[in-house]
Design a protein around this motif. Structure first.
Motif, mmCIF file in Angstrom:
data_model
loop_
_atom_site.group_PDB
_atom_site.id
_atom_site.type_symbol
_atom_site.label_atom_id
_atom_site.label_comp_id
_atom_site.label_asym_id
_atom_site.label_seq_id
_atom_site.Cartn_x
_atom_site.Cartn_y
_atom_site.Cartn_z
ATOM 1 N N THR A 27 105.101 -24.465 -20.348
ATOM 2 C CA THR A 27 105.395 -23.977 -19.000
ATOM 3 C C THR A 27 106.732 -24.471 -18.474
ATOM 4 O O THR A 27 107.267 -23.898 -17.530
ATOM 5 N N GLY A 28 107.248 -25.523 -19.061
ATOM 6 C CA GLY A 28 108.512 -26.065 -18.598
ATOM 7 C C GLY A 28 108.377 -26.985 -17.401
ATOM 8 O O GLY A 28 109.372 -27.359 -16.787
ATOM 9 N N LEU A 29 107.160 -27.353 -17.054
ATOM 10 C CA LEU A 29 106.945 -28.268 -15.937
ATOM 11 C C LEU A 29 107.077 -29.701 -16.425
ATOM 12 O O LEU A 29 106.284 -30.177 -17.238
ATOM 13 N N PHE A 30 108.087 -30.367 -15.946
ATOM 14 C CA PHE A 30 108.403 -31.721 -16.404
ATOM 15 C C PHE A 30 107.353 -32.732 -15.978
ATOM 16 O O PHE A 30 107.171 -33.753 -16.636
ATOM 17 N N ILE A 31 106.619 -32.443 -14.919
ATOM 18 C CA ILE A 31 105.608 -33.387 -14.435
ATOM 19 C C ILE A 31 104.511 -33.593 -15.469
ATOM 20 O O ILE A 31 103.962 -34.689 -15.596
ATOM 21 N N PHE A 32 104.200 -32.557 -16.260
ATOM 22 C CA PHE A 32 103.168 -32.705 -17.291
ATOM 23 C C PHE A 32 103.675 -33.529 -18.467
ATOM 24 O O PHE A 32 102.899 -34.218 -19.124
ATOM 25 N N ILE A 33 104.953 -33.467 -18.745
ATOM 26 C CA ILE A 33 105.517 -34.308 -19.798
ATOM 27 C C ILE A 33 105.480 -35.769 -19.363
ATOM 28 O O ILE A 33 105.164 -36.656 -20.167
ATOM 29 N N ILE A 34 105.760 -36.020 -18.108
ATOM 30 C CA ILE A 34 105.662 -37.389 -17.584
ATOM 31 C C ILE A 34 104.211 -37.863 -17.627
ATOM 32 O O ILE A 34 103.929 -39.000 -18.017
ATOM 33 N N ALA A 35 103.276 -36.992 -17.248
ATOM 34 C CA ALA A 35 101.854 -37.361 -17.299
ATOM 35 C C ALA A 35 101.427 -37.644 -18.740
ATOM 36 O O ALA A 35 100.667 -38.588 -18.996
ATOM 37 N N GLY A 36 101.913 -36.852 -19.685
ATOM 38 C CA GLY A 36 101.610 -37.098 -21.093
ATOM 39 C C GLY A 36 102.135 -38.439 -21.547
ATOM 40 O O GLY A 36 101.465 -39.159 -22.292
ATOM 41 N N PHE A 37 103.336 -38.789 -21.091
ATOM 42 C CA PHE A 37 103.912 -40.090 -21.425
ATOM 43 C C PHE A 37 103.061 -41.226 -20.865
ATOM 44 O O PHE A 37 102.819 -42.224 -21.535
ATOM 45 N N VAL A 38 102.584 -41.065 -19.644
ATOM 46 C CA VAL A 38 101.751 -42.093 -19.018
ATOM 47 C C VAL A 38 100.441 -42.261 -19.793
ATOM 48 O O VAL A 38 100.013 -43.390 -20.065
ATOM 49 N N PHE A 39 99.812 -41.150 -20.172
ATOM 50 C CA PHE A 39 98.574 -41.230 -20.959
ATOM 51 C C PHE A 39 98.824 -41.866 -22.319
ATOM 52 O O PHE A 39 98.017 -42.652 -22.805
ATOM 53 N N GLU A 40 99.954 -41.529 -22.941
ATOM 54 C CA GLU A 40 100.260 -42.116 -24.247
ATOM 55 C C GLU A 40 100.503 -43.612 -24.145
ATOM 56 O O GLU A 40 100.044 -44.388 -24.993
ATOM 57 N N MET A 41 101.216 -44.046 -23.123
ATOM 58 C CA MET A 41 101.442 -45.479 -22.952
ATOM 59 C C MET A 41 100.130 -46.210 -22.673
ATOM 60 O O MET A 41 99.910 -47.318 -23.167
ATOM 61 N N ALA A 42 99.245 -45.608 -21.907
ATOM 62 C CA ALA A 42 97.935 -46.214 -21.671
ATOM 63 C C ALA A 42 97.175 -46.335 -22.985
ATOM 64 O O ALA A 42 96.516 -47.348 -23.242
ATOM 65 N N PHE A 43 97.289 -45.330 -23.854
ATOM 66 C CA PHE A 43 96.647 -45.384 -25.168
ATOM 67 C C PHE A 43 97.200 -46.530 -25.993
ATOM 68 O O PHE A 43 96.455 -47.336 -26.533
ATOM 69 N N TRP A 44 98.527 -46.634 -26.091
ATOM 70 C CA TRP A 44 99.115 -47.654 -26.961
ATOM 71 C C TRP A 44 98.894 -49.063 -26.427
ATOM 72 O O TRP A 44 98.689 -49.994 -27.203
ATOM 73 N N PHE A 45 98.922 -49.255 -25.112
ATOM 74 C CA PHE A 45 98.677 -50.591 -24.576
ATOM 75 C C PHE A 45 97.205 -50.973 -24.695
ATOM 76 O O PHE A 45 96.868 -52.143 -24.755
ATOM 77 N N LYS A 46 96.322 -49.990 -24.734
ATOM 78 C CA LYS A 46 94.901 -50.273 -24.951
ATOM 79 C C LYS A 46 94.649 -50.637 -26.411
ATOM 80 O O LYS A 46 93.835 -51.499 -26.711
ATOM 81 N N VAL A 47 95.375 -49.998 -27.324
ATOM 82 C CA VAL A 47 95.216 -50.284 -28.748
ATOM 83 C C VAL A 47 95.809 -51.644 -29.101
ATOM 84 O O VAL A 47 95.217 -52.424 -29.827
ATOM 85 N N PHE A 48 96.994 -51.923 -28.573
ATOM 86 C CA PHE A 48 97.680 -53.181 -28.855
ATOM 87 C C PHE A 48 97.879 -53.963 -27.560
ATOM 88 O O PHE A 48 98.958 -53.963 -26.987
ATOM 89 N N PRO A 49 96.840 -54.640 -27.074
ATOM 90 C CA PRO A 49 97.005 -55.397 -25.823
ATOM 91 C C PRO A 49 97.927 -56.590 -26.026
ATOM 92 O O PRO A 49 98.063 -57.108 -27.137
ATOM 93 N N ILE A 50 98.542 -57.008 -24.954
ATOM 94 C CA ILE A 50 99.424 -58.177 -24.999
ATOM 95 C C ILE A 50 98.553 -59.422 -25.067
ATOM 96 O O ILE A 50 97.697 -59.647 -24.217
#
Length: 60
Positions: A27-50
């Motif tokens: 769709t070209g809506l940049f807000i969904f790409i940002i939301a995807g980035f946020v979900f991906e970062m939540a995934f990776w920080f959950k997999v590899f916690p500090i």
């Protein structure tokens, strides 16, 4: 929290990230790409916690 619930949350996070990236790119809506980035970062920080060492903590 049980292991099954943790895996279910991780699966939901990565599926949500992929869905947001896909919808944002079609769709070209940049807000969904940002939301995807946020979900991906939540995934990776959950997999590899500090992890902190006990040496870094100050005694009370």
């Amino acid at each position: 929290m049980s292991v099954f619930i943790k895996w279910l949350i991780l699966a939901a996070l990565i599926i949500a990230a992929i869905a947001c990236y896909s919808y944002g790119s079609t769709t070209g809506l940049f807000i969904f790409i940002i939301a995807g980035f946020v979900f991906e970062m939540a995934f990776w920080f959950k997999v590899f916690p500090i992890k902190r060492n006990n040496h870094d903590r100050k005694p009370i």
